[in-house]
Design a protein around this motif. Structure first.
Motif, short mmCIF file in Angstrom:
data_model
loop_
_atom_site.label_atom_id
_atom_site.label_comp_id
_atom_site.label_asym_id
_atom_site.label_seq_id
_atom_site.Cartn_x
_atom_site.Cartn_y
_atom_site.Cartn_z
N TRP A 1 -3.16 2.37 -7.45
CA TRP A 1 -4.01 2.37 -6.25
C TRP A 1 -5.13 3.39 -6.34
O TRP A 1 -5.63 3.85 -5.32
N PRO B 1 -8.97 4.21 -6.94
CA PRO B 1 -10.17 3.38 -6.76
C PRO B 1 -10.67 2.81 -8.08
O PRO B 1 -10.82 3.53 -9.07
N LEU C 1 -10.14 7.51 -0.77
CA LEU C 1 -9.36 6.48 -0.09
C LEU C 1 -9.35 6.72 1.42
O LEU C 1 -9.09 7.83 1.89
N THR D 1 0.81 -1.21 0.00
CA THR D 1 0.00 0.00 0.00
C THR D 1 0.85 1.27 0.00
O THR D 1 0.33 2.35 -0.23
N HIS E 1 -8.38 -6.28 -2.33
CA HIS E 1 -7.44 -6.46 -3.44
C HIS E 1 -7.13 -7.94 -3.65
O HIS E 1 -7.17 -8.45 -4.78
N ARG F 1 -8.70 -2.47 2.31
CA ARG F 1 -8.26 -2.36 0.91
C ARG F 1 -7.42 -3.57 0.51
O ARG F 1 -7.55 -4.10 -0.60
#
Length: 441
Positions: free
Chosen positions: A393, A395, A28, A17, A42, A38
């Motif tokens: 990363w 959305p 986020l 991340t 993922h 998250r």
């Protein structure tokens, strides 16, 4: 006559991340709980797409102080994170980074085999030699060994780990309830290793993995790193920015592996940073969004770890020649790659820093078909056996890749529709290695 199965593309995805700015996106959640959520989403998305594995890079320090103001805090330790995520998944593999410079073989061997057992044979080890001075300072070290010395240490470290992983043979556990005998001690292998760098008695008290051993990944591209990978790696993670360079690297590794007597060469999986949109216009908008939230100050600070210094430079001026040292003993390949990014097309400092977000690997922005076209070209040209996916990363970007790019690859016969095995080795089509001691006898 036996039919030979068609060659299939392999797909892994970065799951770290920590990144250069996307945390600034208003959608986020950067709380600890938000980052955890998250990561779970993922990995579950990756498994729904039948990807081979998630890949966790690692740095054993928080980075240069120049990055601290710009950097998200939660970047969880890979082994712990993978163990937690493995309990929420069934098939996806977990590749974790472990240092041969600052870890100890017994401890890391035990951690990796534990992850492998807890996940049902889904673990891989990304072997790194660690070059950061700041990392060395966290381990009571006198400094970082020079480049080639680190690979000599890695050679012995890997040898010890493999001996430990095979302490128990496939028939060691007898579980004789009547006699109360669980193990046949005559079938326990004691490494009793005494080398230049390590003394390890052993054995490691754990059964052999269902996949034989965790899969060995490696990312070295220097002469010493490439030689190490050709001898030992089962999958090579690499950064190759052009098709010609990637094809040359692929040929070199395969030729070297054959010279070392390997009948199965390593799989080559370059990094691929993608930005995808349903249309070209949508993809360009997403790229612009990623650029807006990109932090050049963070990236400039991070590059100090590889001795590239553009801190304080005018972001809209050309990259100064003084940004690069004349020579280095610690990270030769990285410097060569970043030099190329700084000179190709005479970018500004800001443009150069944007390019470095993906190291010096492949970047593609476009529609699902356009991204699939690039992947197919590299795959069919023997420039890659697959890719380690890196996304911004933002959305929805990774979800869009799985929902729109993966079906295109499947339609073209390049990627599986579903898992056909349960272990990481089975996903990658790799053989189970023989027990270390039987192979040596």
């Amino acid at each position: 006559m036996t039919d030979i199965a068609p060659r299939q593309l392999h797909l892994l995805t970065f799951s770290n991340t920590r990144s250069a700015g996307p945390w600034r996106h208003p959608d986020l959640d950067n709380s600890t709980a938000g980052v955890r959520k998250r990561l779970i989403e993922h990995v579950r998305t990756a498994e729904a797409g039948a990807l081979d594995a998630v890949f966790f890079a690692d740095g054993l320090n928080y980075g240069p102080p120049q990055t601290w103001a710009y950097k998200i805090t939660e970047d969880f330790e890979p082994l712990t994170t993978s163990a937690a995520l493995s309990s929420l998944t069934e098939r996806i593999g977990f590749v974790v980074t472990g240092s041969t410079t600052f870890a100890h073989p017994f401890h890391l061997a035990r951690q990796l085999l534990s992850l492998d057992h807890l996940s049902g044979g889904r673990a891989g080890w990304n072997v790194v030699t660690s070059f950061a001075k700041a990392a060395a300072e966290n381990f009571s070290s006198r400094g970082v060994p020079d480049h080639d010395e680190r690979y000599r240490i890695a050679e012995e470290f890997l040898d010890v780990v493999r001996k430990l992983w095979d302490s128990w043979d496939t028939d060691t556990i007898v579980e004789d309830r009547a006699r109360g005998i669980f193990n046949d001690v005559s079938r326990i292998h004691v490494p009793d290793h005494h080398g230049r760098y390590f003394d390890v008695k052993g054995p490691l008290g754990a059964a052999r993995s269902v996949q034989g051993q965790p899969v060995i990944f490696q990312a070295g591209s220097s002469p010493a790193g490439s030689a190490f990978a050709a001898r030992h790696a089962e999958v090579i993670f690499t950064g190759q920015g052009t098709l010609d360079k990637a094809r040359a690297f692929y040929r070199q590794v395969n030729e070297s592996a054959r010279r070392y007597g390997r009948s199965v060469p390593p799989l080559i999986t370059p990094s691929l940073r993608f930005i995808v949109g349903s249309t070209e216009e949508e993809a360009r908008r997403a790229e612009q969004t990623a650029y807006e939230y990109f932090s050049p100050e963070y990236q400039a600070g991070w590059l100090l770890e590889v001795e590239v210094d553009v801190t304080g430079a005018d972001l809209d001026a050309p990259v100064p020649a003084s940004a690069f040292p004349e020579s280095t003993e610690r990270h030769q390949t990285a410097l060569a790659g970043y030099r190329a990014l700084a000179t190709d097309g005479n970018p500004t400092v800001r443009e150069f820093l944007w390019r470095t977000v993906n190291g010096w690997g492949l970047s593609v922005t476009g529609t699902p078909e356009q991204i699939a076209d690039t992947m197919q070209t590299w795959f069919e040209s023997r420039a890659a056996d697959g890719f380690v996916l890196q996304h911004a990363w933002l959305p929805g970007q990774f979800e869009t890749f799985v929902e729109q790019v993966v079906p295109v690859l499947r339609k073209r016969g390049l990627f599986r529709h579903e898992y056909t095995g349960t272990t990481l080795r089975e996903h990658l089509g790799l053989p189970v290695p023989p027990n270390y001691y039987r192979a040596a006898s």
